[in-house]
Scaffold this active site. Structure first.
Site, PDB file in Angstrom:
ATOM      1  N   PRO A  92     -72.141  30.395 -60.344  1.00  0.00           N
ATOM      2  CA  PRO A  92     -71.589  30.802 -59.715  1.00  0.00           C
ATOM      3  C   PRO A  92     -71.551  31.634 -60.570  1.00  0.00           C
ATOM      4  CG  PRO A  92     -69.638  28.928 -59.646  1.00  0.00           C
ATOM      5  CD  PRO A  92     -71.459  28.890 -60.693  1.00  0.00           C
ATOM      6  N   GLY A  98     -67.772  31.847 -67.318  1.00  0.00           N
ATOM      7  CA  GLY A  98     -69.142  32.237 -68.032  1.00  0.00           C
ATOM      8  C   GLY A  98     -70.345  32.643 -67.880  1.00  0.00           C
ATOM      9  N   SER A  99     -70.230  32.787 -66.847  1.00  0.00           N
ATOM     10  CA  SER A  99     -72.420  32.837 -66.298  1.00  0.00           C
ATOM     11  C   SER A  99     -72.379  34.630 -66.792  1.00  0.00           C
ATOM     12  CB  SER A  99     -72.450  33.427 -65.200  1.00  0.00           C
ATOM     13  OG  SER A  99     -71.248  34.411 -64.534  1.00  0.00           O
ATOM     14  N   ASP A 143     -66.258  32.311 -74.194  1.00  0.00           N
ATOM     15  CA  ASP A 143     -67.213  32.288 -73.955  1.00  0.00           C
ATOM     16  C   ASP A 143     -68.785  31.889 -74.139  1.00  0.00           C
ATOM     17  OD1 ASP A 143     -65.393  32.516 -71.273  1.00  0.00           O
ATOM     18  OD2 ASP A 143     -66.676  34.220 -70.844  1.00  0.00           O
TER      19      ASP A 143
HETATM   20  O1  PMV Z   1     -63.846  34.939 -66.433  1.00  0.00           O
HETATM   21  P1  PMV Z   1     -64.550  34.303 -68.063  1.00  0.00           P
HETATM   22  O2  PMV Z   1     -65.170  32.972 -67.878  1.00  0.00           O
HETATM   23  O3  PMV Z   1     -65.544  35.616 -68.124  1.00  0.00           O
HETATM   24  O4  PMV Z   1     -63.448  34.268 -68.955  1.00  0.00           O
HETATM   25  C1  PMV Z   1     -62.678  35.226 -69.260  1.00  0.00           C
HETATM   26  C2  PMV Z   1     -61.486  34.513 -70.801  1.00  0.00           C
HETATM   27  C3  PMV Z   1     -61.297  35.286 -70.770  1.00  0.00           C
HETATM   28  O5  PMV Z   1     -59.697  34.938 -71.812  1.00  0.00           O
HETATM   29  C4  PMV Z   1     -59.478  36.169 -69.936  1.00  0.00           C
HETATM   30  C5  PMV Z   1     -61.399  36.812 -71.440  1.00  0.00           C
HETATM   31  C6  PMV Z   1     -62.049  36.009 -72.566  1.00  0.00           C
HETATM   32  O6  PMV Z   1     -62.769  37.216 -73.460  1.00  0.00           O
HETATM   33  O7  PMV Z   1     -62.071  35.621 -73.227  1.00  0.00           O
END
Ligand code: PMV
Length: 313
Positions: A92, A98-99, A143
């Site tokens: 999703p 991490g899409s 990610d």
């Molecule tokens: O929302 P996502 O899946 O992109 O995860 C971001 C994770 C964070 O720690 C909030 C940001 C990062 O780049 O580490």
């Protein structure tokens, strides 16, 4: 070669989101229940086909800007002429899985597959990092690291990461709020709070350090197979994430519903302000009960991931 394929997994951050941006450790794993595939073939113009856009790469909407930049960079270094990029995804979008990193991993792999050229992990991560800077602003790199590999990782920004033995005998429920996460603004707002810390009643940096400490404690709990101890670190992490203003009402509702339904611990995962939450249980049956409660309380999708010996259960 006249066709190139590339694949990547979604990812789940078990512990350490947001704090990882400030150099604290985090634990994440590739979430193979959700995947993304990119197929690239020569074409008469640069085109992109994904679930919500089919057209010229040049005219792609703003949300696809990181893909556009990535392809421009690849094409500059390896001018192979116009290509059609097709994206097929079960991750999703914008839900903390991490899409955006995964799509960059899949495209870079497909591009090198089409070139029939080997691609090192360092090269791959450098391309993805660049694309992520456009998507996120200030990505920690977690990610990119998690979606490009096949193993759980213990990650610290800017440091070589090692595979991590996620050897705890438990089950993790993942639930999607259906609300688009706001990683970019959430990361920016935390940065603003860090900058203005001297004016705040509750300082922010001690919380970030505590989140890092909780990740270390979680690592220890995992290595000792102490499920309740791991759950406790998750519960405390959620209180700090909430104070950092990166949770939201539905995430809070789902987290409470999971605990009420018997989960040992629960927290948001990823950037927050929407996106997904996770909950820990001892058994698969308990995880199923938690999933039902989450669906009743507004989750649009749920998954169960076995950990440790249960990984493929
Ligand atoms: O929302 P996502 O899946 O992109 O995860 C971001 C994770 C964070 O720690 C909030 C940001 C990062 O780049 O580490």
């Amino acid at each position: 070669k006249n066709i190139g394929y590339g694949k990547a997994n979604g990812k789940i951050i078990l512990m350490g989101e947001h704090a990882v941006v400030y150099g604290e450790p985090a634990i994440a794993f590739p979430f193979s229940a959700t995947t993304i595939t990119a197929t690239i073939r020569p074409s008469d113009s640069f085109r992109l086909h994904c679930s919500y856009y089919k057209g010229s790469l040049e005219k792609a909407p703003f949300t696809l800007k990181s893909i556009k930049t990535l392809v421009q960079q690849l094409e500059k270094e390896y001018p192979i002429g116009p290509i059609l990029i097709e994206i097929d995804s079960t991750i999703p979008a914008e839900r903390g899985m991490g899409s955006s990193a995964a799509v960059a991993v899949a495209i870079t792999r497909a591009f090198f597959d089409l070139l029939d050229k080997p691609l090192s992990q360092e090269e791959l991560l450098a391309y993805v990092e660049h694309a992520e800077q456009i998507a996120h602003g200030n990505p920690s790199g977690i990610d990119a690291a998690a979606t490009s590999g096949n193993n759980p990782i213990y990650f610290r920004r800017g440091q070589p990461f090692t595979p991590f033995d996620l050897n705890v005998e438990a089950f993790l429920v993942v639930a999607d709020t259906g609300i688009k996460g706001q990683t970019r603004t959430a990361v920016k707002d935390v940065a603003y709070a860090v900058e203005m810390e001297h004016e705040l009643v509750e300082p922010v940096m001690p919380r970030i350090h505590r989140l890092g400490q909780l990740t270390r404690e979680a690592k220890e709990a995992i290595s000792q197979n102490q499920v309740q101890k791991l759950a406790d670190t998750m519960n405390e992490a959620q209180t700090h994430l909430k104070e950092l203003t990166v949770s939201n009402d539905l995430l809070d509702t789902l987290i409470h519903a999971a605990i009420d339904a018997g989960a040992l611990g629960a927290k948001l995962t990823g950037g927050g302000r929407g996106g997904c939450m996770i909950a820990l249980t001892n058994t698969k049956e308990e995880a199923q009960v938690v999933c039902k409660a989450l669906e009743k309380n507004g989750a649009v999708a749920t998954w169960i991931q076995g950990l440790g010996v249960h990984t493929y259960a």
